[in-house]
Scaffold this motif. Structure first.
Motif, PDB file in Angstrom:
ATOM      1  N   GLN A  45       0.831  -1.211   0.000  1.00  0.00           N
ATOM      2  CA  GLN A  45       0.000   0.000   0.000  1.00  0.00           C
ATOM      3  C   GLN A  45       0.864   1.258   0.000  1.00  0.00           C
ATOM      4  O   GLN A  45       0.573   2.227  -0.706  1.00  0.00           O
ATOM      5  CB  GLN A  45      -0.934  -0.011   1.221  1.00  0.00           C
ATOM      6  N   LEU A  46       1.944   1.236   0.789  1.00  0.00           N
ATOM      7  CA  LEU A  46       2.878   2.360   0.786  1.00  0.00           C
ATOM      8  C   LEU A  46       3.537   2.513  -0.573  1.00  0.00           C
ATOM      9  O   LEU A  46       3.675   3.635  -1.093  1.00  0.00           O
ATOM     10  CB  LEU A  46       3.934   2.159   1.878  1.00  0.00           C
ATOM     11  N   LYS A  47       3.912   1.393  -1.152  1.00  0.00           N
ATOM     12  CA  LYS A  47       4.528   1.412  -2.487  1.00  0.00           C
ATOM     13  C   LYS A  47       3.572   2.036  -3.506  1.00  0.00           C
ATOM     14  O   LYS A  47       3.984   2.839  -4.351  1.00  0.00           O
ATOM     15  CB  LYS A  47       4.905  -0.013  -2.912  1.00  0.00           C
ATOM     16  N   HIS A  58       4.168   5.447  -5.664  1.00  0.00           N
ATOM     17  CA  HIS A  58       4.086   5.380  -7.127  1.00  0.00           C
ATOM     18  C   HIS A  58       3.131   6.438  -7.664  1.00  0.00           C
ATOM     19  O   HIS A  58       3.418   7.109  -8.663  1.00  0.00           O
ATOM     20  CB  HIS A  58       3.637   3.977  -7.548  1.00  0.00           C
ATOM     21  N   ARG A  59       1.990   6.622  -6.984  1.00  0.00           N
ATOM     22  CA  ARG A  59       1.012   7.631  -7.415  1.00  0.00           C
ATOM     23  C   ARG A  59       1.570   9.039  -7.281  1.00  0.00           C
ATOM     24  O   ARG A  59       1.227   9.923  -8.060  1.00  0.00           O
ATOM     25  CB  ARG A  59      -0.276   7.494  -6.593  1.00  0.00           C
ATOM     26  N   MET A  91       4.315   9.078 -10.400  1.00  0.00           N
ATOM     27  CA  MET A  91       3.890   8.834 -11.786  1.00  0.00           C
ATOM     28  C   MET A  91       2.463   9.324 -12.019  1.00  0.00           C
ATOM     29  O   MET A  91       1.547   8.988 -11.263  1.00  0.00           O
ATOM     30  CB  MET A  91       3.976   7.343 -12.111  1.00  0.00           C
ATOM     31  N   HIS A  92       2.275  10.096 -13.082  1.00  0.00           N
ATOM     32  CA  HIS A  92       0.944  10.548 -13.482  1.00  0.00           C
ATOM     33  C   HIS A  92       0.145   9.338 -13.975  1.00  0.00           C
ATOM     34  O   HIS A  92       0.615   8.595 -14.846  1.00  0.00           O
ATOM     35  CB  HIS A  92       1.057  11.588 -14.588  1.00  0.00           C
ATOM     36  N   PRO A  93      -1.078   9.096 -13.455  1.00  0.00           N
ATOM     37  CA  PRO A  93      -1.806   7.867 -13.798  1.00  0.00           C
ATOM     38  C   PRO A  93      -2.297   7.795 -15.237  1.00  0.00           C
ATOM     39  O   PRO A  93      -2.492   6.700 -15.765  1.00  0.00           O
ATOM     40  CB  PRO A  93      -2.997   7.891 -12.818  1.00  0.00           C
ATOM     41  N   ILE A  94      -2.503   8.941 -15.876  1.00  0.00           N
ATOM     42  CA  ILE A  94      -2.977   8.950 -17.263  1.00  0.00           C
ATOM     43  C   ILE A  94      -1.813   9.067 -18.240  1.00  0.00           C
ATOM     44  O   ILE A  94      -1.719   8.327 -19.217  1.00  0.00           O
ATOM     45  CB  ILE A  94      -3.977  10.103 -17.497  1.00  0.00           C
TER      46      ILE A  94
END
Length: 204
Positions: free
Chosen positions: A12-14, A18-19, A22-25
């Motif tokens: 969950q921390l990872k 990551h969010r 890194m841009h999700p789109i």
């Protein structure tokens, strides 16, 4: 305990980290991460990455460019799923795409429009769209003193030996031994260097 090991034990921390990075789109680092790239990407003496190169280089994998190596205009470098290590005196030509994990040796010349990708999208589960399934990786290794022609494709898991020539438009899906000339699609060996006779021999 190393950071990567710790994050593997705390998914969950990872995911949150990551969010944040890194841009999700756009699936590339946010602008504030890209501003920090000069602090964590490693470039040797005299190495050049042209301004138009897309550097999708988050800090959780390595990116190294050896001394006097060059990445030319409109290329894309992406180490989001694996390290990219590029040796000394190597030239990455115009409009190349390199997706890790990839290791490229010294005195390697890549022409234009080449794709080298250590990534594959998983597709086995037919109940899920492919873009919702995970990816798999397999390292690519290109040894010293190779020349790869325009628009070639090197697929995940391939090793190319020392002093090889890969012809334009080749799709390389299998390992290539040292001192070979490759052509065609699928790629095949058309010449091999004979150390005893010190000549390049055609492979019929």
């Amino acid at each position: 305990m190393e950071i990567k090991e710790y994050l593997q034990r705390h998914p969950q921390l990872k995911k949150r980290i990551h969010r944040f990075i890194m841009h999700p789109i756009k699936t590339r680092p946010y602008w504030w991460i890209r501003l920090l790239q000069p602090l964590y990407i490693k470039k040797g003496k005299g190495a050049i990455i042209y301004h138009s190169v897309r550097k999708d280089l988050p800090p959780f994998h390595q990116f190294q460019l050896g001394k006097y190596s060059v990445v030319e205009d409109f290329s894309c470098l992406n180490n989001a799923v694996g390290n990219i290590i590029i040796g000394d005196y190597t030239r990455i030509g115009l409009h190349n795409t390199i997706i890790g994990p990839v290791c490229i040796g010294n005195h390697v010349n890549l022409a234009q429009g080449i794709v080298i990708s250590g990534l594959n999208h998983n597709y086995i589960d037919t109940s899920l769209p492919i873009d919702q399934q995970s990816v798999s990786t397999s390292p690519i290794s290109i040894h010293d003193d190779c020349w790869i022609g325009a628009n070639a494709v090197i697929t995940a898991g391939v090793t190319i030996g020392r002093h090889c020539v890969i012809g334009a438009g080749c799709v390389v899906t299998k390992n290539i031994p040292d001192y070979c000339v490759i052509a065609g699609n699928p790629a095949r060996i058309i010449k091999k260097f004979n150390k005893k006779s010190q000549t390049w021999e055609k492979i019929l």
